[in-house]
Write a protein that holds these residues in place. Structure first.
Motif, PDB file in Angstrom:
ATOM      1  N   GLN A 398      33.951 -17.207  49.281  1.00  0.00           N
ATOM      2  CA  GLN A 398      34.416 -16.798  50.605  1.00  0.00           C
ATOM      3  C   GLN A 398      33.461 -15.800  51.251  1.00  0.00           C
ATOM      4  O   GLN A 398      33.288 -15.800  52.472  1.00  0.00           O
ATOM      5  N   GLU A 399      32.863 -14.947  50.456  1.00  0.00           N
ATOM      6  CA  GLU A 399      31.921 -13.980  50.997  1.00  0.00           C
ATOM      7  C   GLU A 399      30.710 -14.684  51.592  1.00  0.00           C
ATOM      8  O   GLU A 399      30.242 -14.344  52.688  1.00  0.00           O
ATOM      9  N   VAL A 400      30.180 -15.672  50.866  1.00  0.00           N
ATOM     10  CA  VAL A 400      29.011 -16.408  51.347  1.00  0.00           C
ATOM     11  C   VAL A 400      29.391 -17.251  52.561  1.00  0.00           C
ATOM     12  O   VAL A 400      28.629 -17.350  53.539  1.00  0.00           O
ATOM     13  N   ALA A 402      31.636 -16.528  54.793  1.00  0.00           N
ATOM     14  CA  ALA A 402      31.774 -15.635  55.942  1.00  0.00           C
ATOM     15  C   ALA A 402      30.422 -15.321  56.561  1.00  0.00           C
ATOM     16  O   ALA A 402      30.278 -15.249  57.790  1.00  0.00           O
ATOM     17  N   VAL A 403      29.404 -15.124  55.706  1.00  0.00           N
ATOM     18  CA  VAL A 403      28.057 -14.858  56.214  1.00  0.00           C
ATOM     19  C   VAL A 403      27.510 -16.076  56.957  1.00  0.00           C
ATOM     20  O   VAL A 403      26.974 -15.971  58.064  1.00  0.00           O
ATOM     21  N   LEU A 404      27.657 -17.261  56.374  1.00  0.00           N
ATOM     22  CA  LEU A 404      27.135 -18.481  57.000  1.00  0.00           C
ATOM     23  C   LEU A 404      27.882 -18.816  58.289  1.00  0.00           C
ATOM     24  O   LEU A 404      27.280 -19.299  59.253  1.00  0.00           O
ATOM     25  N   ALA A 405      29.188 -18.557  58.305  1.00  0.00           N
ATOM     26  CA  ALA A 405      29.981 -18.868  59.496  1.00  0.00           C
ATOM     27  C   ALA A 405      29.541 -18.043  60.703  1.00  0.00           C
ATOM     28  O   ALA A 405      29.769 -18.437  61.850  1.00  0.00           O
ATOM     29  N   ALA A 406      28.909 -16.892  60.450  1.00  0.00           N
ATOM     30  CA  ALA A 406      28.451 -16.031  61.552  1.00  0.00           C
ATOM     31  C   ALA A 406      27.124 -16.507  62.141  1.00  0.00           C
ATOM     32  O   ALA A 406      26.690 -15.994  63.177  1.00  0.00           O
ATOM     33  N   HIS A 407      26.472 -17.459  61.495  1.00  0.00           N
ATOM     34  CA  HIS A 407      25.209 -17.980  62.019  1.00  0.00           C
ATOM     35  C   HIS A 407      25.498 -18.848  63.248  1.00  0.00           C
ATOM     36  O   HIS A 407      26.367 -19.730  63.198  1.00  0.00           O
ATOM     37  N   PRO A 408      24.794 -18.629  64.352  1.00  0.00           N
ATOM     38  CA  PRO A 408      25.101 -19.391  65.582  1.00  0.00           C
ATOM     39  C   PRO A 408      24.876 -20.886  65.466  1.00  0.00           C
ATOM     40  O   PRO A 408      25.417 -21.660  66.263  1.00  0.00           O
ATOM     41  N   GLY A 409      24.119 -21.313  64.472  1.00  0.00           N
ATOM     42  CA  GLY A 409      23.849 -22.739  64.328  1.00  0.00           C
ATOM     43  C   GLY A 409      24.801 -23.466  63.406  1.00  0.00           C
ATOM     44  O   GLY A 409      24.645 -24.665  63.168  1.00  0.00           O
ATOM     45  N   VAL A 410      25.812 -22.766  62.875  1.00  0.00           N
ATOM     46  CA  VAL A 410      26.738 -23.361  61.900  1.00  0.00           C
ATOM     47  C   VAL A 410      28.099 -23.582  62.541  1.00  0.00           C
ATOM     48  O   VAL A 410      28.729 -22.646  63.046  1.00  0.00           O
ATOM     49  N   ALA A 411      28.565 -24.827  62.503  1.00  0.00           N
ATOM     50  CA  ALA A 411      29.889 -25.162  63.043  1.00  0.00           C
ATOM     51  C   ALA A 411      30.976 -25.005  61.996  1.00  0.00           C
ATOM     52  O   ALA A 411      32.080 -24.532  62.298  1.00  0.00           O
ATOM     53  N   ASP A 412      30.715 -25.396  60.762  1.00  0.00           N
ATOM     54  CA  ASP A 412      31.691 -25.260  59.674  1.00  0.00           C
ATOM     55  C   ASP A 412      30.912 -25.199  58.365  1.00  0.00           C
ATOM     56  O   ASP A 412      29.774 -25.700  58.282  1.00  0.00           O
ATOM     57  N   VAL A 413      31.538 -24.633  57.350  1.00  0.00           N
ATOM     58  CA  VAL A 413      30.811 -24.419  56.098  1.00  0.00           C
ATOM     59  C   VAL A 413      31.772 -24.393  54.929  1.00  0.00           C
ATOM     60  O   VAL A 413      32.931 -23.967  55.056  1.00  0.00           O
ATOM     61  N   MET A 414      31.303 -24.836  53.783  1.00  0.00           N
ATOM     62  CA  MET A 414      31.976 -24.671  52.511  1.00  0.00           C
ATOM     63  C   MET A 414      30.932 -24.285  51.478  1.00  0.00           C
ATOM     64  O   MET A 414      29.812 -24.811  51.503  1.00  0.00           O
ATOM     65  N   VAL A 415      31.279 -23.368  50.587  1.00  0.00           N
ATOM     66  CA  VAL A 415      30.361 -22.920  49.549  1.00  0.00           C
ATOM     67  C   VAL A 415      30.988 -23.166  48.191  1.00  0.00           C
ATOM     68  O   VAL A 415      32.191 -22.922  47.988  1.00  0.00           O
ATOM     69  N   GLY A 416      30.201 -23.663  47.266  1.00  0.00           N
ATOM     70  CA  GLY A 416      30.687 -23.916  45.911  1.00  0.00           C
ATOM     71  C   GLY A 416      29.579 -23.708  44.896  1.00  0.00           C
ATOM     72  O   GLY A 416      28.455 -23.324  45.245  1.00  0.00           O
ATOM     73  N   LEU A 452      22.454 -11.216  52.072  1.00  0.00           N
ATOM     74  CA  LEU A 452      23.177 -11.146  50.806  1.00  0.00           C
ATOM     75  C   LEU A 452      22.245 -10.734  49.669  1.00  0.00           C
ATOM     76  O   LEU A 452      21.022 -10.878  49.774  1.00  0.00           O
ATOM     77  N   ALA A 453      22.841 -10.218  48.609  1.00  0.00           N
ATOM     78  CA  ALA A 453      22.072 -10.063  47.374  1.00  0.00           C
ATOM     79  C   ALA A 453      21.508 -11.434  47.002  1.00  0.00           C
ATOM     80  O   ALA A 453      22.166 -12.462  47.169  1.00  0.00           O
ATOM     81  N   LEU A 454      20.289 -11.475  46.484  1.00  0.00           N
ATOM     82  CA  LEU A 454      19.594 -12.752  46.303  1.00  0.00           C
ATOM     83  C   LEU A 454      20.348 -13.721  45.406  1.00  0.00           C
ATOM     84  O   LEU A 454      20.307 -14.930  45.612  1.00  0.00           O
ATOM     85  N   TYR A 455      21.049 -13.212  44.370  1.00  0.00           N
ATOM     86  CA  TYR A 455      21.759 -14.134  43.493  1.00  0.00           C
ATOM     87  C   TYR A 455      22.950 -14.784  44.186  1.00  0.00           C
ATOM     88  O   TYR A 455      23.471 -15.807  43.716  1.00  0.00           O
ATOM     89  N   LYS A 456      23.396 -14.213  45.317  1.00  0.00           N
ATOM     90  CA  LYS A 456      24.516 -14.796  46.062  1.00  0.00           C
ATOM     91  C   LYS A 456      24.069 -15.840  47.086  1.00  0.00           C
ATOM     92  O   LYS A 456      24.880 -16.617  47.573  1.00  0.00           O
ATOM     93  N   ALA A 457      22.793 -15.814  47.436  1.00  0.00           N
ATOM     94  CA  ALA A 457      22.292 -16.711  48.472  1.00  0.00           C
ATOM     95  C   ALA A 457      22.261 -18.148  47.964  1.00  0.00           C
ATOM     96  O   ALA A 457      21.908 -18.407  46.814  1.00  0.00           O
TER      97      ALA A 457
END
Length: 494
Positions: A398-400, A402-416, A452-457
């Motif tokens: 969810q943290e990652v 939230a960061v991606l969702a704030a990017h103006p070029g991203v419409a929707d995102v899921m992280v796994g 983000l911390a690099l291991y989270k990217a």
């Protein structure tokens, strides 16, 4: 607990080595003197009781001395991963920090993300030097050591939380004392033990199981600010270290080094692993190379250590995290299958989350699914809520997101998480670009590296046509024609 054991060791074994760091040694006598000197310096700067101090340092003599000096004047140390980036804004927002203690590198890193103009800054630059003069049990330095109330806040330690932000876990002196009592009442440590302190102390596992435990029993702590396999193996051999507490990724790298050169590791009595399950092949290979069993430890920042496997049986150590610690109870919500969620009840759990209600002294849901055999050995079968485990470092999807969702070029995102042969898992992002945006996968990964911390990217990014949301979560329909993966540097995960 702040100074009681250190003062006792300084009186009873004053010349016993407490710390070795970068070629220098501190006895318990000289360690107390350094702590007392720093206490006086901090008090002169106007730092005092209940002030919050961000201790933003790697494992070092500066970390040790400034932690105990902070608690000695009644201040509250705040510990956070020094790899955090934008996460530090959240930590600063919910703490009124009086002081930041760091070195040149960590402070420079921190200034990229937060304004430090309102806090007292202490740049340590490892200027502490061993000095055994001037301390005796009746000296002013000894009498200056403060005994805090057991219910005073002793520590705020940040960990990846379920809300998308790091969560501050509050411990009092009572909870730290009880957790330490549980651990030392179970593990067969002695004052002659030599611990390898390389797993970062800003993680609860190494903070309690290595840092506090070693100094509480009067042992010797070998400090290393970076994990590099060859120097660590050389140090174990030359210093005759007896206790190594690492994470599976460290053992993986140690095995690689052991394949190219032989080291004498016969002095080791206990090799412990926590943070993620140890792989069977690596546990077997480590045993083949060294003759030592890797013992699994099980816990969380909220609960402290709950169980440890001290069996000499290598196979059982691979399969099980062992039995509950002294003064710890674990039960399973068994619905007839013999398997269910693990609940723990113990003294020594954290006081609560920062700015939230205290935890109840009752059964705590661990979020882990498992079983227990007749001998009381605990077997972890999985997580009820899946965190991504990158080389023992926990990443909240969810943290990652939230960061991606704030990017103006991203419409929707899921992280796994995706399985990885060396790191256990890596972070993967599945996203739908905005139709009008000309965003690339490289741009997305670079954006995450900055936030983000690099291991989270994310190390792999998929552009997908659809993210279908269901009542159970999210599923994705991949567009495999637009896939890019980045290379992973081992140094970025250390």
């Amino acid at each position: 607990m702040t100074f009681s054991f250190l003062h006792s060791h300084a009186c009873n074994r004053p010349d016993h080595t407490a710390i070795k760091y970068q070629g220098k040694e501190w006895t318990y006598r000289s360690l107390i003197q350094e702590i007392t000197r720093v206490m006086n310096d901090m008090a002169d700067k106007g730092i005092g009781r209940t002030d919050k101090i961000l201790l933003y340092l790697p494992n070092s003599i500066d970390f040790v001395v400034h932690y105990f000096a902070s608690t000695g004047i009644g201040a509250i140390p705040v510990l956070a991963d020094i790899k955090y980036q934008q996460e530090m804004k959240h930590i600063f927002a919910e703490n009124q920090l009086k002081c930041i203690i760091g070195n040149g590198q960590s402070l420079e890193h921190l200034r990229q993300y937060v304004d430090l103009s309102d806090e007292i800054i202490i740049d340590v630059n490892s200027r502490l030097q061993p000095d055994a003069t001037g301390f005796s049990p009746d000296s002013p330095e000894a009498n200056a050591l403060e005994v805090p109330s057991q219910d005073d806040i002793a520590l705020i330690l940040y960990t990846s939380g379920s809300t998308g932000y790091p969560k501050g876990i509050v411990n009092t002196y009572r909870t730290l004392n009880e957790a330490l009592s549980n651990y030392l009442g179970t593990l067969p440590f002695t004052s002659d033990d030599i611990f390898v302190g390389v797993t970062p102390f800003f993680h609860s596992y190494a903070f309690g199981s290595c840092f506090l435990s070693c100094l509480a029993i009067g042992g010797t702590l070998l400090l290393y600010d970076t994990f590099i396999p060859r120097p660590i193996l050389k140090a174990i051999e030359e210093e005759k270290a007896t206790v190594f507490q690492g994470v599976p990724f460290m053992y993986h790298l140690l095995i690689q080094q052991l394949e190219s050169r032989t080291y004498d590791l016969s002095s080791l009595r206990l090799c412990i692993s926590a943070g993620a399950p140890i792989k069977e092949m690596e546990a077997a290979e480590f045993y083949k190379q060294t003759g030592h069993v890797i013992h699994q430890e099980y816990g969380s920042t909220e609960t402290g250590t709950m169980a440890v496997n001290l069996s000499p049986d290598m196979k059982l150590n691979i399969e099980s995290v062992g039995k509950p610690l002294f003064n710890v109870e674990i039960r399973i919500t068994d619905e007839g299958s013999g398997e269910g969620q693990l609940f723990v009840r113990k003294k020594g759990h954290a006081y609560g989350y920062l700015n939230d209600a205290p935890f109840e002294d009752d059964w705590w849901p661990t979020g882990d699914f498992g079983k227990m055999d007749r001998e009381g050995n605990i077997f972890i079968l999985g997580r009820l809520k899946k965190m991504i485990n990158v080389a023992g470092l926990k990443v909240n999807p969810q943290e990652v997101e939230a960061v991606l969702a704030a990017h103006p070029g991203v419409a929707d995102v899921m992280v796994g998480g995706l399985l990885h042969p060396e790191f256990g898992e890596i972070v993967a992002a599945y996203l739908i670009p905005h139709p009008a945006a000309n965003v690339t996968q490289e741009e997305i990964m670079q954006y995450c590296y900055e936030k983000l911390a690099l291991y989270k990217a994310p190390r792999v990014v998929y552009f997908v046509n659809e993210i279908t949301k269901t009542s159970l979560g999210k599923s994705v329909q991949l567009n495999n024609e637009r896939l890019i993966s980045s290379s992973i540097k081992e140094s970025e995960l250390k």
